[in-house]
Design an enzyme around this catalytic site. Structure first.
Site, short mmCIF file in Angstrom:
data_model
loop_
_atom_site.label_atom_id
_atom_site.label_comp_id
_atom_site.label_asym_id
_atom_site.label_seq_id
_atom_site.Cartn_x
_atom_site.Cartn_y
_atom_site.Cartn_z
CG HIS A 1 -2.07 0.85 1.26
ND1 HIS A 1 -2.40 1.70 0.25
CD2 HIS A 1 -2.99 1.08 2.25
CE1 HIS A 1 -3.46 2.41 0.58
NE2 HIS A 1 -3.84 2.06 1.80
CG HIS B 1 -4.09 0.67 -8.36
ND1 HIS B 1 -5.42 0.60 -8.07
CD2 HIS B 1 -3.54 1.53 -7.47
CE1 HIS B 1 -5.68 1.39 -7.04
NE2 HIS B 1 -4.55 1.95 -6.65
CG ASP C 1 3.06 4.56 -4.04
OD1 ASP C 1 3.00 5.70 -3.58
OD2 ASP C 1 2.36 3.62 -3.65
N1 CMC Z 1 5.17 -6.75 -10.45
C1 CMC Z 1 5.10 -7.96 -11.04
N2 CMC Z 1 4.00 -8.69 -11.14
C2 CMC Z 1 2.88 -8.18 -10.60
C3 CMC Z 1 2.86 -6.93 -9.95
C4 CMC Z 1 4.05 -6.20 -9.90
N3 CMC Z 1 4.12 -5.01 -9.30
N4 CMC Z 1 1.61 -6.67 -9.50
C5 CMC Z 1 0.87 -7.73 -9.86
N5 CMC Z 1 1.65 -8.64 -10.52
C6 CMC Z 1 1.19 -9.90 -11.13
C7 CMC Z 1 0.92 -10.95 -10.08
O1 CMC Z 1 2.07 -11.74 -9.84
C8 CMC Z 1 -0.19 -11.73 -10.73
O2 CMC Z 1 0.37 -12.54 -11.72
P1 CMC Z 1 -0.25 -14.01 -12.02
O3 CMC Z 1 -1.67 -13.76 -12.46
O4 CMC Z 1 0.62 -14.61 -13.06
O5 CMC Z 1 -0.19 -14.75 -10.71
C9 CMC Z 1 -1.01 -10.66 -11.45
O6 CMC Z 1 -0.07 -9.62 -11.74
C10 CMC Z 1 -2.16 -10.09 -10.62
O7 CMC Z 1 -1.62 -9.65 -9.37
P2 CMC Z 1 -2.44 -9.55 -8.03
O8 CMC Z 1 -1.48 -9.65 -6.88
O9 CMC Z 1 -3.59 -10.54 -8.07
O10 CMC Z 1 -3.07 -8.11 -8.13
P3 CMC Z 1 -3.73 -7.31 -6.94
O11 CMC Z 1 -4.80 -6.49 -7.54
O12 CMC Z 1 -4.08 -8.20 -5.82
O13 CMC Z 1 -2.51 -6.42 -6.43
C11 CMC Z 1 -1.06 -4.63 -6.00
C12 CMC Z 1 -2.42 -5.05 -6.58
C13 CMC Z 1 -0.97 -3.10 -6.08
C14 CMC Z 1 -0.97 -5.06 -4.54
C15 CMC Z 1 0.07 -5.28 -6.84
O14 CMC Z 1 -0.03 -4.88 -8.19
C16 CMC Z 1 1.45 -4.98 -6.26
O15 CMC Z 1 1.91 -5.70 -5.38
N6 CMC Z 1 2.14 -3.92 -6.80
C17 CMC Z 1 3.42 -3.52 -6.28
C18 CMC Z 1 3.22 -2.71 -5.00
C19 CMC Z 1 2.72 -1.31 -5.30
O16 CMC Z 1 3.22 -0.62 -6.17
N7 CMC Z 1 1.72 -0.87 -4.52
C20 CMC Z 1 1.18 0.48 -4.61
C21 CMC Z 1 -0.26 0.49 -5.05
S1 CMC Z 1 -0.79 2.15 -5.52
C22 CMC Z 1 -0.72 3.08 -4.06
C23 CMC Z 1 -1.62 2.60 -3.01
O17 CMC Z 1 -2.83 2.52 -3.25
O18 CMC Z 1 -1.14 2.30 -1.89
#
Ligand code: CMC
Length: 429
Positions: free
Chosen positions: A268, A307, A363
Site C-alpha cells: 500500500h 493496481h 508511487d
Molecule cells: N510486479 C510484477 N507482477 C505483478 C505486480 C508487480 N508489481 N503486481 C501484480 N503482478 C502480477 C501478479 O504476480 C499476478 O500474476 P499471475 O496472475 O501470473 O499470478 C497478477 O499480476 C495479478 O496480481 P495480483 O497480486 O492478483 O493483483 P492485486 O490487484 O491483488 O494487487 C497490487 C495489486 C498493487 C498489490 C500489486 O499490483 C502490487 O503488489 N504492486 C506492487 C506494490 C505497489 O506498487 N503498490 C502500490 C499500489 S498504488 C498506491 C496505493 O494505493 O497504496
C-alpha cells in the site's frame, strides 16, 4: 414492471429466489433467504480480500479503473491538481463542495492555528530510538493524541468532530516533521503561521539557523499537488481500516493511527519507499533487463507497478511524472530517474506486464521526487499519510452519518476441527 432483480435457482432444493438489484449490486444479506432447511444459516458470499464487495455507499471519490478516472466529489483530479490547492481540496473532500472565499479563508485560518502540538508530545518523541522508523513514530504519536483530547470519543458530537478534524489535518505535518527532526538529531521547528500548509511543512522539516524559512515556490507547489493527488482514494486498505475501526466508535485519533498502520505496508503506502529501494538496488540502467527478467520469473514484484483498481493507467502517475520534471529543474536531475524511465519503457512494452494490465501507479515516481526534495526514504510513506488523513476523516464522518452502517463484522468459513475433548498434557504424544 422493473427487471432490476436477479433470479437464482438453488439446485440443492430446486427453489427459486428473486433478489433485488440496486446500483449494480445485490444485497449480500438477501442471500441468507436461500436455505436448504429452516435450520440452515442461509447462503453467504465468500470474498477474501473484498475483491467484489461494496462495503458502503460513498459520495466522496469516484474511480473508474478501466478508464483511468479519479474524481473527488465529481471534480476530475487533473483539474484539481492544476487549479486548486491542497487545503481547498481538503475542504471539498470533507464537506462535499468547493468553499466560497469566506469559507476558504476561515478553513485555512483554522488549520493554520491548530498546527502546534502539546509540548508533552515532544517529550515522548524523545523516547524513540534515534533510528526509529518515522511511520512507527507517526502512528504511535497520532494514537497518543487521543489521550490529549478525551472529548474526541464523543464521535456524534458535531462540534467535537469538527474540532478533531481540524486538529488532525493541522497536526499531521507537525508530527511528521518532528519524527524526521528526531531521526536527524535536529531541534524541532515550530510551525510558522505566515506560510502555506506545504510551505510550513517544508519549514518544519528543513529550517536550520535562518531567522525565517523561505520555501522554494516550485517545490512548495509540487508538494501541494502531490498532497492533492494523495488526499483520497475510496475504499482502499487504509480507508477501509479507518471505517472498520471507526465503526466500533473508537475516537478519530486511534482510528487514524490504525489507518496509518494499514498504509505502512509495502503493498500500500509503503510502496513508494519500496520503489526507491528497488531503484537503488538496480543501481544502473544496464541492470534493468536482468531485473525485469527476475520480475517475470515472479521472483519479485516491480514495485510502483500494478493496481487493484486501475487497469489501464493511474491518472495520478501521469500528473506525478510531470511534476518530477518541474522539481528536477530546481533540485537537479535525480539519477534514479533514468532507471525508472528505462523500467517503465521496457515494462510498458512487455507482454508479461501488458497481459496483466500492470502500469506505473502513483508511487512509481513520487519516491524519486521526495528524494530530490531531500527526504530520506523512511519518510516517504509519512508523506502519503499526511494528505490521506483528509480522506480517512471524510470517510469516517460519512460512515458515522450513514444509517446503514453498523459495527463492521465479516463472517468466516470455519475450516478447523469442529469439536474435540481437552487432552491433559501428560497424555499428549
Ligand atoms: N510486479 C510484477 N507482477 C505483478 C505486480 C508487480 N508489481 N503486481 C501484480 N503482478 C502480477 C501478479 O504476480 C499476478 O500474476 P499471475 O496472475 O501470473 O499470478 C497478477 O499480476 C495479478 O496480481 P495480483 O497480486 O492478483 O493483483 P492485486 O490487484 O491483488 O494487487 C497490487 C495489486 C498493487 C498489490 C500489486 O499490483 C502490487 O503488489 N504492486 C506492487 C506494490 C505497489 O506498487 N503498490 C502500490 C499500489 S498504488 C498506491 C496505493 O494505493 O497504496
Amino acid at each position: 414492471m422493473s427487471n432490476d432483480t436477479l433470479t437464482v435457482t438453488d439446485n440443492r432444493t430446486g427453489q427459486t429466489y428473486e433478489l433485488p438489484i440496486r446500483d449494480g449490486t445485490i444485497n449480500a444479506i438477501d442471500l441468507r433467504k436461500i436455505k436448504t432447511s429452516p435450520n440452515d444459516f442461509g447462503l453467504m458470499s465468500y470474498d477474501p480480500s473484498f475483491l467484489n464487495t461494496a462495503s458502503c455507499r460513498s459520495s466522496i471519490t469516484y474511480i473508474d479503473g478501466d478508464k483511468g478516472i479519479l474524481r473527488y466529489r465529481g471534480y476530475p483530479i487533473e483539474q484539481l491538481a492544476e487549479k486548486s490547492t491542497f487545503l481547498e481540496v481538503a475542504y471539498l473532500i470533507l464537506y462535499g463542495e468547493l468553499p466560497n472565499r469566506q469559507q476558504l479563508d476561515q478553513w485555512v485560518f483554522d488549520i493554520t492555528h491548530h498546527t502546534m502540538v502539546h509540548e508533552n508530545v515532544r517529550i515522548f518523541l524523545d523516547g524513540f530510538r534515534y533510528d526509529a522508523h518515522p511511520m512507527g513514530i507517526l502512528i504511535s504519536t497520532v494514537a497518543a493524541l487521543s489521550t490529549f483530547y478525551p472529548e474526541a470519543r464523543n464521535v456524534f458530537d458535531t462540534a467535537s468532530v469538527e474540532l478533531q478534524t481540524r486538529r488532525l489535518v493541522a497536526k499531521m505535518p507537525t508530527i511528521a516533521a518532528y519524527a524526521y527532526r528526531h531521526a536527524m538529531g535536529l531541534p524541532y521547528v515550530y510551525p510558522d503561521n505566515d506560510l502555506s500548509y506545504t510551505g510550513n511543512f517544508l519549514n518544519m522539516m528543513f529550517k536550520m539557523t535562518e531567522l525565517k524559512y523561505k520555501p522554494n515556490p516550485v517545490l512548495e507547489r509540487a508538494l501541494d499537488v502531490l498532497f492533492i493527488l494523495h488526499a483520497d482514494h475510496e475504499q482502499n486498505c487504509s480507508t477501509s481500516t479507518m471505517r472498520i475501526v471507526g465503526s466500533s466508535l473508537s475516537d478519530p485519533y486511534v482510528s487514524v493511527a490504525a489507518a496509518a498502520a494499514a498504509l505502512y505496508g509495502p503493498r500500500h503506502g509503503g510502496a513508494n519507499e519500496a520503489v526507491l529501494r528497488m531503484l537503488m538496488e538496480i543501481g544502473h540502467v544496464k541492470n534493468v533487463p536482468d531485473f525485469i527478467a527476475s520480475v517475470k520469473r515472479q521472483e519479485r514484484r516491480l514495485m510502483g507497478f500494478g493496481h487493484r483498481v486501475y487497469k489501464n493507467f493511474d491518472p495520478r502517475g501521469v500528473i506525478i511524472k510531470q511534476i518530477a520534471h518541474e522539481v528536477f529543474a530546481v533540485t537537479g536531475r535525480n539519477p534514479l530517474l533514468d532507471i525508472a524511465l528505462e523500467l517503465e519503457r521496457i515494462a510498458l512494452d512487455d507482454e508479461y506486464f501488458i497481459s496483466r494490465k500492470l502500469y506505473p501507479n502513483v508511487d512509481f515516481y513520487s519516491g524519486i521526487i521526495y528524494q530530490a526534495l531531500g527526504l530520506p526514504t523512511t519518510m516517504f510513506t509519512v508523506m502519503f499519510a499526511i494528505p490521506r488523513t483528509v480522506g480517512w476523516l471524510a470517510q469516517w464522518r460519512e460512515m458515522l452519518a450513514d444509517p446503514e452502517q453498523k459495527i463492521a463484522r465479516p463472517r468466516q468459513i470455519y475450516t478447523g476441527v469442529m469439536q474435540r475433548d481437552y487432552v491433559p498434557l501428560e497424555a499428549r504424544g
